[in-house]
Design an enzyme around this catalytic site. Structure first.
Site, PDB file in Angstrom:
ATOM      1  CD  GLU A  44      -2.642   1.424   2.546  1.00  0.00           C
ATOM      2  OE1 GLU A  44      -3.431   2.374   2.892  1.00  0.00           O
ATOM      3  OE2 GLU A  44      -2.158   0.776   3.580  1.00  0.00           O
ATOM      4  CD  GLU A  97      -6.878   2.199   6.679  1.00  0.00           C
ATOM      5  OE1 GLU A  97      -5.923   1.843   7.250  1.00  0.00           O
ATOM      6  OE2 GLU A  97      -6.646   2.599   5.554  1.00  0.00           O
TER       7      GLU A  97
END
Length: 271
Positions: free
Chosen positions: A152, A249
């Site tokens: 990520e 998230e």
């Protein structure tokens, strides 16, 4: 939380670092299940025995779909991961082994390998070469375990020193070291802050995307609170045939349970 729409299926997982913070960590499992979630992300589970966590998950019918590799001590250079630090190779390797152990015990199909900060004064090319070599080593450790490593990128506004520059660079690394076990974690919030153009970029990376996370911008709150066109983004994801999970998230702008109204407003009313 599995939602079937006219465009396809969306599978939403609760991130238990950001969501349900109204209660202690071990109570967030039942809170997520009561809210309708079938899966959760546990970014840093290492303060708890993995078998105890698995028992909590099983008791309320939840599964874990993502954990992160261990973070370094607060205030250290590896607090966001050790992969970019040539001086932290042992810490990185120990973290991979511990992460794989927890992912196995928790039944998580994805282990996010945190890239970490680029050390001050370190040659950028040397740090990147270290990163690629570390990911290749981790890929070899993960093969045969039914666990995917996901990479990520974090946007430079929020963390200027973060090593992994973009989702596109993550894709290049995954292809270089082995896309059979390494893929991209496509974080919609970070991609938007990075340079936007979300639909085009998602399409170009789709074949390597193994996990998705969502939040709006600015503020990193729930979808519908900012500038991101989430109806179009989620429609694109559903139509693409993506079969993985989408981690919520985000930092709820209100209490977590009430913040979930975005699901009805953005997804169900448009299905």
């Amino acid at each position: 939380m599995i939602i079937k729409t006219s465009d396809g299926t969306l599978r939403l997982a609760a991130n238990l670092k950001f969501m349900f913070t109204e209660v202690p960590m071990l109570d967030r499992f039942s809170a997520a299940a009561s809210a309708g979630f079938a899966a959760v992300e546990l970014p840093q589970p290492y303060a708890f025995d993995p078998l105890r966590l698995r028992q909590r998950l099983d008791a309320v019918g939840l599964r874990t779909v993502l954990i992160n590799t261990p973070a370094g001590p607060a205030g250290s250079g590896t607090v966001m991961g050790a992969a970019f630090d040539p001086e932290a190779r042992k810490e990185f390797r120990d973290g991979i082994d511990r992460g794989l152990e927890y992912a196995t015990e928790l039944g998580s199909p994805n282990l996010h390998v945190m890239a970490g900060l680029r050390p001050a004064g370190c040659d950028p090319d040397g740090a990147f070469a270290c990163y690629v070599a570390n990911i290749a080593w981790a890929a070899d450790r993960a093969r045969g375990r039914d666990i995917r490593l996901v990479l990520e990128a974090i946007n430079k506004r929020d963390q200027p020193a973060y090593g992994l520059a973009s989702a596109e660079v993550a894709a290049h690394v995954a292809e270089a070291v082995g896309a059979d076990v390494v893929g991209v974690l496509f974080d919609v919030y970070h991609a938007q802050v990075d340079r936007g153009d979300l639909l085009t970029r998602y399409d170009s990376l789709h074949h390597l995307i193994r996990h998705i996370q969502i939040a709006d911008n600015p503020g990193r709150a729930e979808p519908g609170t900012g500038e991101i066109g989430y109806p179009a983004v989620l429609r694109q994801i559903a139509r693409s045939g993506y079969e993985g999970w989408i981690g919520c998230e985000y930092r709820p702008s209100i209490d977590t349970a009430t913040s979930l109204r975005w699901i009805t407003k953005i997804i169900e009313e448009r299905s």
